[in-house]
Enzyme design. Structure first.
Site, PDB file in Angstrom:
ATOM      1  N   GLU A 254     -20.805  49.363 -25.978  1.00  0.00           N
ATOM      2  CA  GLU A 254     -19.735  49.305 -26.982  1.00  0.00           C
ATOM      3  C   GLU A 254     -18.552  50.115 -26.447  1.00  0.00           C
ATOM      4  OE1 GLU A 254     -19.049  49.916 -31.787  1.00  0.00           O
ATOM      5  OE2 GLU A 254     -20.203  51.428 -30.705  1.00  0.00           O
TER       6      GLU A 254
ATOM      7  N   ASP B  55     -12.445  56.701 -20.123  1.00  0.00           N
ATOM      8  CA  ASP B  55     -11.542  55.625 -20.507  1.00  0.00           C
ATOM      9  C   ASP B  55     -12.101  54.298 -19.982  1.00  0.00           C
ATOM     10  OD1 ASP B  55      -9.211  53.771 -20.458  1.00  0.00           O
ATOM     11  OD2 ASP B  55      -8.190  55.570 -21.167  1.00  0.00           O
TER      12      ASP B  55
ATOM     13  N   ASP C 263      -8.008  49.516 -31.100  1.00  0.00           N
ATOM     14  CA  ASP C 263      -6.618  49.781 -31.501  1.00  0.00           C
ATOM     15  C   ASP C 263      -5.771  48.542 -31.215  1.00  0.00           C
ATOM     16  OD1 ASP C 263      -7.256  52.503 -32.118  1.00  0.00           O
ATOM     17  OD2 ASP C 263      -7.347  52.865 -29.958  1.00  0.00           O
TER      18      ASP C 263
ATOM     19  N   GLU D 200     -14.998  49.016 -40.046  1.00  0.00           N
ATOM     20  CA  GLU D 200     -15.299  47.758 -40.737  1.00  0.00           C
ATOM     21  C   GLU D 200     -15.570  48.007 -42.221  1.00  0.00           C
ATOM     22  OE1 GLU D 200     -18.181  45.576 -38.568  1.00  0.00           O
ATOM     23  OE2 GLU D 200     -18.644  44.206 -40.182  1.00  0.00           O
TER      24      GLU D 200
ATOM     25  N   GLU E 106     -16.483  56.156 -25.055  1.00  0.00           N
ATOM     26  CA  GLU E 106     -15.408  56.671 -25.911  1.00  0.00           C
ATOM     27  C   GLU E 106     -14.603  57.681 -25.084  1.00  0.00           C
ATOM     28  OE1 GLU E 106     -14.145  56.104 -29.208  1.00  0.00           O
ATOM     29  OE2 GLU E 106     -12.765  57.564 -28.374  1.00  0.00           O
TER      30      GLU E 106
HETATM   31  C1  SAM Z   1      -9.927  52.200 -34.241  1.00  0.00           C
HETATM   32  S1  SAM Z   1     -11.242  53.083 -33.537  1.00  0.00           S
HETATM   33  C2  SAM Z   1     -12.694  52.095 -33.911  1.00  0.00           C
HETATM   34  C3  SAM Z   1     -13.959  52.880 -33.804  1.00  0.00           C
HETATM   35  C4  SAM Z   1     -15.265  52.097 -34.019  1.00  0.00           C
HETATM   36  N1  SAM Z   1     -15.464  51.105 -32.984  1.00  0.00           N
HETATM   37  C5  SAM Z   1     -15.321  51.460 -35.401  1.00  0.00           C
HETATM   38  O1  SAM Z   1     -15.240  50.220 -35.460  1.00  0.00           O
HETATM   39  O2  SAM Z   1     -15.478  52.179 -36.381  1.00  0.00           O
HETATM   40  C6  SAM Z   1     -11.011  52.744 -31.803  1.00  0.00           C
HETATM   41  C7  SAM Z   1     -11.730  53.736 -30.893  1.00  0.00           C
HETATM   42  O3  SAM Z   1     -11.612  53.280 -29.554  1.00  0.00           O
HETATM   43  C8  SAM Z   1     -11.332  54.373 -28.699  1.00  0.00           C
HETATM   44  N2  SAM Z   1     -10.608  53.854 -27.525  1.00  0.00           N
HETATM   45  C9  SAM Z   1      -9.410  53.233 -27.540  1.00  0.00           C
HETATM   46  N3  SAM Z   1      -9.051  52.890 -26.309  1.00  0.00           N
HETATM   47  C10 SAM Z   1     -10.044  53.308 -25.484  1.00  0.00           C
HETATM   48  C11 SAM Z   1     -10.246  53.260 -24.076  1.00  0.00           C
HETATM   49  N4  SAM Z   1      -9.330  52.713 -23.268  1.00  0.00           N
HETATM   50  N5  SAM Z   1     -11.377  53.770 -23.570  1.00  0.00           N
HETATM   51  C12 SAM Z   1     -12.311  54.337 -24.380  1.00  0.00           C
HETATM   52  N6  SAM Z   1     -12.164  54.430 -25.727  1.00  0.00           N
HETATM   53  C13 SAM Z   1     -11.055  53.918 -26.262  1.00  0.00           C
HETATM   54  C14 SAM Z   1     -10.495  55.296 -29.557  1.00  0.00           C
HETATM   55  O4  SAM Z   1     -10.507  56.625 -29.084  1.00  0.00           O
HETATM   56  C15 SAM Z   1     -11.147  55.137 -30.935  1.00  0.00           C
HETATM   57  O5  SAM Z   1     -12.181  56.068 -31.136  1.00  0.00           O
END
Ligand code: SAM
Length: 225
Positions: free
Chosen positions: A48, A100, A122, A199, A73
């Site tokens: 994920e 990342d 995002d 969600e 994450e």
């Molecule tokens: C809007 S949140 C959604 C979290 C979770 N998947 C949910 O549905 O509840 C997006 C997450 O993706 C992580 N994220 C965004 N871009 C990323 C990247 N390039 N690499 C790793 N994590 C990333 C952010 O730090 C954040 O915690």
């Protein structure tokens, strides 16, 4: 929703047995060997990307012990929450990588991942930020490399603009549509669905959840990508 900075998070995560922190120096340390971290090393690896606070992985790793789950994450505060939830499950088929997603193909070997989940990534609505969207073809190219020959990718989002953008990127860059709905909760795919934190928030507001499952077309030429 941004979590308050936790000055302890970095220290706790750095020494935590469920977490691997990827840096420039150690990027390829576990490449090709991630499966060996799990008691059942033969089981497929599902990843994920952008795990957030980890609700999906805690539930999925309990429901599907025959799968080795990895959450990726980049931000330490949500990651620590995910790890705490993971600890509570005591599931040995769950690990986290602190990094990342842009490093995916350096951290994983070709074919090492059976499935990638993008949950409520995002949306980066501004055009000049399109490259940051996790379905931009820069990322699709990485996913194609690390996915197993029969691997696939699942995307869920509340964002119509991210969904439309993603469908276009999949179509333009050699990804085949396997399942799709713009209203997951009124579709046959709901039965197998595990909700994430984001969600639950969107569903409680009555927003439709968009869902798609795709796989890379293997004959697609990488130079077109
Ligand atoms: C809007 S949140 C959604 C979290 C979770 N998947 C949910 O549905 O509840 C997006 C997450 O993706 C992580 N994220 C965004 N871009 C990323 C990247 N390039 N690499 C790793 N994590 C990333 C952010 O730090 C954040 O915690």
């Amino acid at each position: 929703m941004r979590l308050r900075r936790n000055p302890e998070a970095s220290k706790i995560l750095s020494g935590h047995p469920m977490v691997f922190r990827v840096t420039e120096e150690n990027k390829s340390q576990w490449r090709g060997r991630w499966h060996t971290l799990f008691p059942d090393a033969e089981n497929p690896v599902y990843v994920e990307l952008g795990t957030g606070k980890g609700q999906f992985l805690a539930e999925a790793s309990t429901k599907y012990p025959e799968i080795n789950w990895i959450g990726i994450e980049r931000i330490q505060e949500p990651l620590l929450k995910a790890v705490r939830k993971g600890e509570e499950t005591e599931n040995a088929n769950l690990r986290f990588i602190w990094m990342d997603a842009k490093w995916l193909d350096e951290v994983f070997e070709p074919g090492e991942i059976k499935r990638i989940y993008l949950h409520f990534s995002d949306p980066w609505p501004k055009k000049r930020h399109a490259k940051r969207r996790l379905t931009h073809h820069f990322f699709l190219k990485l996913y194609r490399k690390v996915l197993a020959p029969d691997g696939d990718l699942i995307l869920k989002t509340d964002s119509v603009s991210l969904f439309d953008f993603s469908l276009q990127e999949f179509a333009d860059h050699g990804w085949e549509l396997l399942e799709k709905t713009r209203d997951l909760y009124n579709s046959p795919f709901k039965k197998e669905n595990i909700a994430t934190e984001y969600e639950e928030k969107f569903v409680s507001r009555g927003l439709p959840i968009h869902y798609v499952r795709v796989k890379p077309v293997r004959s697609f030429s990488q130079t077109d990508d």
